[in-house]
Write a protein that holds these residues in place. Structure first.
Motif, PDB file in Angstrom:
ATOM      1  N   PHE A  35       0.837  -1.197   0.000  1.00 55.97           N
ATOM      2  CA  PHE A  35       0.000   0.000   0.000  1.00 55.97           C
ATOM      3  C   PHE A  35       0.873   1.249   0.000  1.00 55.97           C
ATOM      4  CE2 PHE A  35      -3.810  -2.318   1.428  1.00 55.97           C
ATOM      5  CZ  PHE A  35      -3.238  -3.415   2.044  1.00 55.97           C
ATOM      6  N   TYR A  37       0.100   5.048   1.525  1.00 54.79           N
ATOM      7  CA  TYR A  37      -0.802   5.911   2.276  1.00 54.79           C
ATOM      8  C   TYR A  37      -0.263   7.339   2.237  1.00 54.79           C
ATOM      9  CZ  TYR A  37      -3.351   2.008   4.396  1.00 54.79           C
ATOM     10  OH  TYR A  37      -4.135   0.904   4.609  1.00 54.79           O
ATOM     11  N   GLN A  39      -0.464  11.080   4.227  1.00 52.14           N
ATOM     12  CA  GLN A  39      -0.817  11.729   5.481  1.00 52.14           C
ATOM     13  C   GLN A  39      -0.561  13.221   5.351  1.00 52.14           C
ATOM     14  OE1 GLN A  39       1.451  10.738   9.091  1.00 52.14           O
ATOM     15  NE2 GLN A  39      -0.502  10.463  10.160  1.00 52.14           N
ATOM     16  N   MET A  45      -4.664   9.826   7.922  1.00 54.97           N
ATOM     17  CA  MET A  45      -4.033   8.954   6.940  1.00 54.97           C
ATOM     18  C   MET A  45      -5.088   8.435   5.974  1.00 54.97           C
ATOM     19  SD  MET A  45      -0.765   7.414   7.011  1.00 54.97           S
ATOM     20  CE  MET A  45      -0.462   6.873   8.667  1.00 54.97           C
ATOM     21  N   LEU A  47      -5.717   6.091   2.218  1.00 53.67           N
ATOM     22  CA  LEU A  47      -5.150   5.146   1.268  1.00 53.67           C
ATOM     23  C   LEU A  47      -5.044   5.796  -0.113  1.00 53.67           C
ATOM     24  CD1 LEU A  47      -4.272   2.210   0.586  1.00 53.67           C
ATOM     25  CD2 LEU A  47      -6.679   1.758   0.056  1.00 53.67           C
ATOM     26  N   PHE A  91       3.565   7.127   3.056  1.00 53.40           N
ATOM     27  CA  PHE A  91       4.062   5.925   3.719  1.00 53.40           C
ATOM     28  C   PHE A  91       3.783   4.704   2.857  1.00 53.40           C
ATOM     29  CE2 PHE A  91       5.222   7.691   7.744  1.00 53.40           C
ATOM     30  CZ  PHE A  91       4.374   8.763   7.941  1.00 53.40           C
TER      31      PHE A  91
ATOM     32  N   GLY B  42       7.007   6.441  10.834  1.00 52.28           N
ATOM     33  CA  GLY B  42       5.792   5.790  10.394  1.00 52.28           C
ATOM     34  C   GLY B  42       5.049   5.181  11.573  1.00 52.28           C
ATOM     35  N   PRO B  43       3.765   4.898  11.391  1.00 47.53           N
ATOM     36  CA  PRO B  43       2.991   4.280  12.471  1.00 47.53           C
ATOM     37  C   PRO B  43       3.556   2.910  12.844  1.00 47.53           C
ATOM     38  CG  PRO B  43       1.550   5.105  10.735  1.00 47.53           C
ATOM     39  CD  PRO B  43       2.945   5.163  10.211  1.00 47.53           C
ATOM     40  N   LEU B  91      -2.955   6.488  16.795  1.00 44.92           N
ATOM     41  CA  LEU B  91      -3.912   6.335  15.709  1.00 44.92           C
ATOM     42  C   LEU B  91      -4.725   5.065  15.893  1.00 44.92           C
ATOM     43  CD1 LEU B  91      -1.497   7.141  12.736  1.00 44.92           C
ATOM     44  CD2 LEU B  91      -3.308   8.625  13.592  1.00 44.92           C
ATOM     45  N   GLU B  98     -10.595  -2.589   3.231  1.00 40.33           N
ATOM     46  CA  GLU B  98      -9.507  -1.630   3.344  1.00 40.33           C
ATOM     47  C   GLU B  98      -9.452  -1.055   4.748  1.00 40.33           C
ATOM     48  OE1 GLU B  98      -8.396  -2.290  -0.552  1.00 40.33           O
ATOM     49  OE2 GLU B  98      -7.372  -1.480   1.200  1.00 40.33           O
ATOM     50  N   GLN B  99      -8.285  -0.533   5.085  1.00 37.52           N
ATOM     51  CA  GLN B  99      -8.064   0.053   6.409  1.00 37.52           C
ATOM     52  C   GLN B  99      -8.361   1.547   6.346  1.00 37.52           C
ATOM     53  OE1 GLN B  99      -4.601  -0.285   9.750  1.00 37.52           O
ATOM     54  NE2 GLN B  99      -3.882   0.212   7.711  1.00 37.52           N
ATOM     55  N   PHE B 101      -8.307   5.115   8.777  1.00 37.26           N
ATOM     56  CA  PHE B 101      -7.720   5.670   9.987  1.00 37.26           C
ATOM     57  C   PHE B 101      -8.604   6.758  10.579  1.00 37.26           C
ATOM     58  CE2 PHE B 101      -3.407   4.026  10.383  1.00 37.26           C
ATOM     59  CZ  PHE B 101      -3.224   3.420   9.158  1.00 37.26           C
ATOM     60  N   GLY B 102      -8.520   6.889  11.890  1.00 38.12           N
ATOM     61  CA  GLY B 102      -9.100   8.021  12.576  1.00 38.12           C
ATOM     62  C   GLY B 102      -8.133   9.198  12.558  1.00 38.12           C
TER      63      GLY B 102
END
Lengths: 116, 110
Positions: A35, A37, A39, A45, A47, A91, B42-43, B91, B98-99, B101-102
């Motif tokens: 993926f 992403y 931000q 964040m 996609l 990312f 990164g997270p 986060l 799919e993911q 995020f908040g």
């Protein structure tokens, strides 16, 4: 364990030009997802694009496309016709396709600046 | 469709204090993640839930961090006691296919 590397901490591009962000990863798995992403400074964040490892065809989403080289474990993002709104942290991320442990591994990010 | 909700958005505490973060995922999303994102990085995954069960908490510092998702919907992440190095954005994300995020909670530990 899987790792994701982004070797370009910062990149800049002129508005309307094309830029490529690099990403390499390390895994012993054969089935996985990759993926990109985005931000923005607001920190939510989102996609950008997704690639399934079993697909040979590179994914494309409007101005965004990837160059997926499975043997080289490389996954670069190309942004065409760059716009001011593309400025953000980008990312690269990996996710296993297994039934369990489908967690995401993120790279350190590339900060993209778009110059007017 | 409502997105992932998190609160509070910002929190400032002193070291050794306790803090809790709340996350409400997208309706119907069985998978929920908590990430820690230190400035400039990164997270990093802290914990993954599938419904109300923990799938992966291998990177959660269990001596001070805890998380729960009792009814398989909302989740809370707690830090007790906080350290200076816990300053980060936390986060929450949920996933069906799919993911998503908040907006995150920015924690500053003084």
């Amino acid at each position: 364990a899987q790792t994701v590397t982004q070797s370009q901490p910062e990149m800049s591009v002129q508005e309307a030009e094309t830029v490529t962000l690099s990403c390499t990863y390390d895994t012993s798995e054969s089935d996985y997802y990759l993926f990109w992403y985005k931000q923005p400074p607001s920190r939510q964040m989102i996609l950008v694009i997704r690639q399934e490892a079993y697909k040979q065809q590179n994914a494309t989403e409007n101005r965004f496309s990837v160059n997926f080289q499975k043997a080289a474990k490389s996954f670069s993002l190309k942004i065409s016709d760059s716009q001011l709104g593309d400025a953000a942290m980008y990312f690269c991320a990996y996710r296993s396709a297994g039934v369990y442990g489908q967690n995401f591994v993120f790279g350190p990010g590339t900060r993209l600046s778009v110059l007017p | 469709e409502a997105g992932v909700a998190q609160s509070p958005r910002y929190k400032i505490i002193e070291k050794r204090q306790s803090v809790a973060f709340w996350c409400n995922p997208i309706s119907g999303h069985a998978t929920l993640y908590w990430y820690q994102q230190i400035l400039g990085q990164g997270p990093k995954l802290l914990i993954q839930f599938q419904n109300n069960g923990v799938v992966d908490d291998s990177q959660l510092p269990k001596d001070r961090f805890s998380a729960e998702r009792l009814k398989g919907v909302d989740s809370t992440l707690k830090i007790q006691p906080a350290k200076l190095e816990d300053s980060a954005v936390y986060l929450c994300a949920s996933r069906s296919n799919e993911q998503f995020f908040g907006p995150g909670t920015r924690l500053t530990v003084l």
